[in-house]
Scaffold this active site. Sequence first.
Site, PDB file in Angstrom:
ATOM      1  N   LYS A  49      -7.380   0.576   0.171  1.00  0.00           N
ATOM      2  CA  LYS A  49      -6.828   1.415  -0.520  1.00  0.00           C
ATOM      3  C   LYS A  49      -5.282   1.274  -0.949  1.00  0.00           C
ATOM      4  O   LYS A  49      -4.510   1.030  -0.918  1.00  0.00           O
ATOM      5  CB  LYS A  49      -6.548   2.715   0.115  1.00  0.00           C
ATOM      6  CG  LYS A  49      -5.911   3.545   0.871  1.00  0.00           C
ATOM      7  CD  LYS A  49      -6.493   4.790   2.059  1.00  0.00           C
ATOM      8  CE  LYS A  49      -4.782   4.755   3.480  1.00  0.00           C
ATOM      9  NZ  LYS A  49      -5.383   5.755   4.522  1.00  0.00           N
ATOM     10  N   TYR A 267      25.438   5.604 -14.061  1.00  0.00           N
ATOM     11  CA  TYR A 267      25.475   6.838 -14.328  1.00  0.00           C
ATOM     12  C   TYR A 267      26.341   7.958 -13.606  1.00  0.00           C
ATOM     13  O   TYR A 267      26.767   8.192 -11.942  1.00  0.00           O
ATOM     14  CB  TYR A 267      23.966   7.596 -13.876  1.00  0.00           C
ATOM     15  CG  TYR A 267      23.418   7.371 -15.475  1.00  0.00           C
ATOM     16  CD1 TYR A 267      23.443   7.161 -16.551  1.00  0.00           C
ATOM     17  CD2 TYR A 267      21.593   6.526 -14.913  1.00  0.00           C
ATOM     18  CE1 TYR A 267      22.402   7.183 -18.099  1.00  0.00           C
ATOM     19  CE2 TYR A 267      21.142   6.194 -16.050  1.00  0.00           C
ATOM     20  CZ  TYR A 267      21.347   6.510 -17.562  1.00  0.00           C
ATOM     21  OH  TYR A 267      20.241   6.274 -18.189  1.00  0.00           O
TER      22      TYR A 267
HETATM   23  C1  LIG Z   1      -5.163   5.352   5.062  1.00  0.00           C
HETATM   24  C2  LIG Z   1      -6.742   5.393   6.360  1.00  0.00           C
HETATM   25  C3  LIG Z   1      -6.572   4.329   7.609  1.00  0.00           C
HETATM   26  C4  LIG Z   1      -4.926   3.170   7.783  1.00  0.00           C
HETATM   27  O1  LIG Z   1      -4.166   3.577   7.995  1.00  0.00           O
HETATM   28  P1  LIG Z   1      -3.260   3.004   9.160  1.00  0.00           P
HETATM   29  O2  LIG Z   1      -2.600   3.755   9.746  1.00  0.00           O
HETATM   30  O3  LIG Z   1      -2.549   2.172   7.442  1.00  0.00           O
HETATM   31  O4  LIG Z   1      -4.066   1.868   9.668  1.00  0.00           O
HETATM   32  C5  LIG Z   1      -7.066   4.541   8.383  1.00  0.00           C
HETATM   33  N1  LIG Z   1      -8.598   5.410   8.560  1.00  0.00           N
HETATM   34  C6  LIG Z   1      -8.138   6.656   7.155  1.00  0.00           C
HETATM   35  C7  LIG Z   1      -9.272   7.890   7.468  1.00  0.00           C
HETATM   36  C8  LIG Z   1      -7.217   6.251   6.711  1.00  0.00           C
HETATM   37  O5  LIG Z   1      -7.188   6.996   5.018  1.00  0.00           O
END
Ligand SMILES: *Cc1c(COP(=O)(O)O)cnc(C)c1O
Length: 384
Positions: A49, A267
């Site tokens: 993701k 700045y």
């Molecule tokens: C992002 C996510 C993961 C991954 O978790 P990590 O701690 O980054 O390994 C697993 N399950 C769900 C539902 C997530 O949203």
Amino acid sequence: MADMNLVEALPQAGCDGLAEAVIDLAAIQANVHRFQRVRPGLEVMAVVKADAFGHGMIPIARATLAAGATWLGVARAEEALQLREAGITAPVLVWLYGPDDLELLQDVDVSIANLAELEQAAAAPNVRSVHLKLDTGMHRGGSSADQWIELTRAAARFEIAGRLRVRGLWSHLSHGDEPSGEHNRSQLDIFRAGVVLARRAGLDPEYLHLTNSAGTITLDAPELNLARIGAGLFGIDETGAGLHPAMRLSASLLQVRRIRAGEGVSYGHDYVAERDTTLGLVPLGYADGIPRGVQATVLFRGVRVPIAGRIAMDQFVVDLGDLPATPGDEVVIFGNGSEGEPTAADWAGWAGTIQHEIYCGIGARVPRRYLDAAETGRISPIER
Ligand SMILES: *Cc1c(COP(=O)(O)O)cnc(C)c1O
């Protein structure tokens, strides 16, 4: 109609060579192997993701699948579509979608939290396979415990009618990174009870999955046969699992100048040179994901040098002291920590956030370049 010549003439983002994020695919593949070794038969869902936490969704999906991950996980339907459009055929699970999204999905597994979602999935022409999500204590998403029996029974009816297949049951940990694991144990107990009830309702899921990266290391539960691994793929190591950071962000000095003691920089002149010094201009800013309000150091010629003054949208200045410097010289913003490089963990500390946010923030203007095992000469820890 769009003028094709004009479209083709558009400059490609980040092709100017000013900055780049180099991603070591062999490091990511070694991280996949680390999680596969947790338990024989444990399958890895690579959570790609948010553009694979800023590392680039498609290349990371391909590299993790090549390393043996069997599933891909994404938050949004749009991300699942992009994976399919890239020709990736591995199973994909998506967990956040709107009512209209399901129409668009083709052979993508969807998470189901309630009856409304179950009915939408059953009505979508190309959704065949679902994973029912139970809220076991995180209280962010999923079916509440008191609706679980109704949900599993309804899902079983849809299965019998041939409308859907319940391929997985799942939940998400709220304290995956806590090795003592009181919360994990309690969530596992609730999950196990949920699995029993689902079986009683007539479901026979192929996959049970509860843990994220940290939870996969800390929680021992032999019946879990799929682990959803995001952070760990990228070397974010919350449990001391021996993971490897994969991204190295660097830039070329664009300009170099001397200033005198007492002169201010950037700045508001928050930074005033204490002595005559050399300044270097780095073409990265908060639009590229460099957190604005930090006191940070970067690596130049093997030496940590401070950022001088405020970080701007597109650029910041480093104080190089009396080090020799020429435009084109490399500045390392972060890497895996070797040879004195700052790490994303350092940046997260400076910015008061977590590494996830640092990686996700690296902007689209920064080109990603990928190294594979042949290029890095890395031998994965398995072979070492
Ligand atoms: C992002 C996510 C993961 C991954 O978790 P990590 O701690 O980054 O390994 C697993 N399950 C769900 C539902 C997530 O949203």
